[in-house]
Design a protein around this motif. Structure first.
Motif, PDB file in Angstrom:
ATOM      1  N   UNK A  49       0.841  -1.207   0.000  1.00 44.96           N
ATOM      2  CA  UNK A  49       0.000   0.000   0.000  1.00 44.96           C
ATOM      3  C   UNK A  49       0.868   1.246   0.000  1.00 44.96           C
ATOM      4  N   UNK A  50       1.924   1.230   0.792  1.00 47.63           N
ATOM      5  CA  UNK A  50       2.830   2.384   0.836  1.00 47.63           C
ATOM      6  C   UNK A  50       3.524   2.574  -0.513  1.00 47.63           C
ATOM      7  N   UNK A  83      -6.260  -7.837  -5.585  1.00 47.81           N
ATOM      8  CA  UNK A  83      -5.303  -7.003  -4.851  1.00 47.81           C
ATOM      9  C   UNK A  83      -5.681  -5.537  -4.801  1.00 47.81           C
ATOM     10  N   UNK A  84      -6.253  -5.022  -5.859  1.00 47.81           N
ATOM     11  CA  UNK A  84      -6.358  -3.586  -6.048  1.00 47.81           C
ATOM     12  C   UNK A  84      -7.272  -2.824  -5.122  1.00 47.81           C
ATOM     13  N   UNK A 140      -8.099  -6.821   2.812  1.00 48.81           N
ATOM     14  CA  UNK A 140      -6.978  -7.586   2.268  1.00 48.81           C
ATOM     15  C   UNK A 140      -6.497  -7.049   0.927  1.00 48.81           C
ATOM     16  N   UNK A 141      -6.929  -5.862   0.541  1.00 51.04           N
ATOM     17  CA  UNK A 141      -6.495  -5.298  -0.741  1.00 51.04           C
ATOM     18  C   UNK A 141      -5.407  -4.260  -0.518  1.00 51.04           C
ATOM     19  N   UNK A 142      -4.823  -3.831  -1.613  1.00 53.92           N
ATOM     20  CA  UNK A 142      -3.782  -2.811  -1.546  1.00 53.92           C
ATOM     21  C   UNK A 142      -4.373  -1.407  -1.554  1.00 53.92           C
ATOM     22  N   UNK A 143      -5.691  -1.319  -1.682  1.00 53.56           N
ATOM     23  CA  UNK A 143      -6.405  -0.043  -1.648  1.00 53.56           C
ATOM     24  C   UNK A 143      -5.857   0.943  -2.685  1.00 53.56           C
ATOM     25  N   UNK A 144      -5.724   0.461  -3.909  1.00 55.76           N
ATOM     26  CA  UNK A 144      -5.158   1.291  -4.978  1.00 55.76           C
ATOM     27  C   UNK A 144      -6.008   2.518  -5.274  1.00 55.76           C
ATOM     28  N   UNK A 145      -7.321   2.402  -5.152  1.00 54.24           N
ATOM     29  CA  UNK A 145      -8.188   3.552  -5.413  1.00 54.24           C
ATOM     30  C   UNK A 145      -7.898   4.654  -4.401  1.00 54.24           C
ATOM     31  N   UNK A 158      -5.144   4.993  -2.612  1.00 52.45           N
ATOM     32  CA  UNK A 158      -3.771   5.471  -2.817  1.00 52.45           C
ATOM     33  C   UNK A 158      -3.718   6.501  -3.947  1.00 52.45           C
ATOM     34  N   UNK A 159      -4.404   6.221  -5.041  1.00 49.32           N
ATOM     35  CA  UNK A 159      -4.453   7.161  -6.158  1.00 49.32           C
ATOM     36  C   UNK A 159      -5.184   8.437  -5.788  1.00 49.32           C
ATOM     37  N   UNK A 160      -6.283   8.289  -5.071  1.00 52.60           N
ATOM     38  CA  UNK A 160      -7.063   9.468  -4.661  1.00 52.60           C
ATOM     39  C   UNK A 160      -6.251  10.372  -3.743  1.00 52.60           C
TER      40      UNK A 160
END
Length: 181
Positions: free
Chosen positions: A110-111, A140-141, A154-159, A161-163
């Motif tokens: 995530x980081x 994952x995303x 359990x996701x990388x929380x890409x949304x 992170x991008x936001x």
């Protein structure tokens, strides 16, 4: 701009595919690895890294291809200074399957994503109408598609992170590798 292409196999397949497509037109394709060239040789001893680089440097008709090593996607402003290009902005940034390495490093991954998006934003390398294509393993995303599969924790929380870097998720599409990958 292709970031962190491990053994360069994706980029090689992409360049070979682009050579077959006469409609394709771009001035520059920059391909990067996180590792140094020596580290690539150590990490992928059975892969013809040097031959791949020679073929990549042949480019595509009308397109200059630049291969750069030891580029950190979380520190693009500094890392991209090594590249011999007049390009200051990219229309497309591709980051395929980034990961910290190993399993069970969800916080580190995530980081990594958060720092990547912030690095793109602060370095101002993405053109105003440019796109980031981020490929992650299914589930994952943390995208709406992934959330239907199970636990969002359990996701990388890409949304998110991008936001955090003022990017907006525009689409979720399946990963389609180039021919030969």
């Amino acid at each position: 701009l292709v970031l962190g292409d491990g053994n360069l196999s994706w980029s090689l397949a992409t360049v070979r595919s682009l050579r077959k497509k006469y409609w394709f037109s771009t001035e520059m394709l920059v391909i990067t690895t996180f590792d140094t060239l020596d580290e690539l040789h150590e990490r992928y001893p059975n892969d013809p890294i040097d031959e791949i680089i020679v073929e990549l440097n042949k480019g595509v008709s009308g397109t200059k291809v630049e291969v750069a090593h030891h580029v950190d996607a979380t520190n693009l402003a500094t890392s991209l200074k090594k590249i011999n290009t007049n390009t200051t902005e990219f229309d497309l940034i591709i980051f395929n399957f980034p990961h910290w390495g190993g399993r069970g490093y969800i916080q580190r991954n995530r980081k990594l994503l958060k720092d990547f998006f912030l690095s793109v934003q602060s370095s101002k390398i993405l053109a105003s109408q440019g796109e980031i294509h981020l490929a992650l393993k299914q589930g994952q995303g943390g995208t709406p598609v992934d959330l239907d599969l199970g636990n969002p924790g359990n996701t990388w929380k890409s949304v998110e992170c991008g936001a955090g870097a003022n990017f907006v998720l525009a689409a979720v599409d399946p990963f389609v590798p180039p021919d030969g990958y």
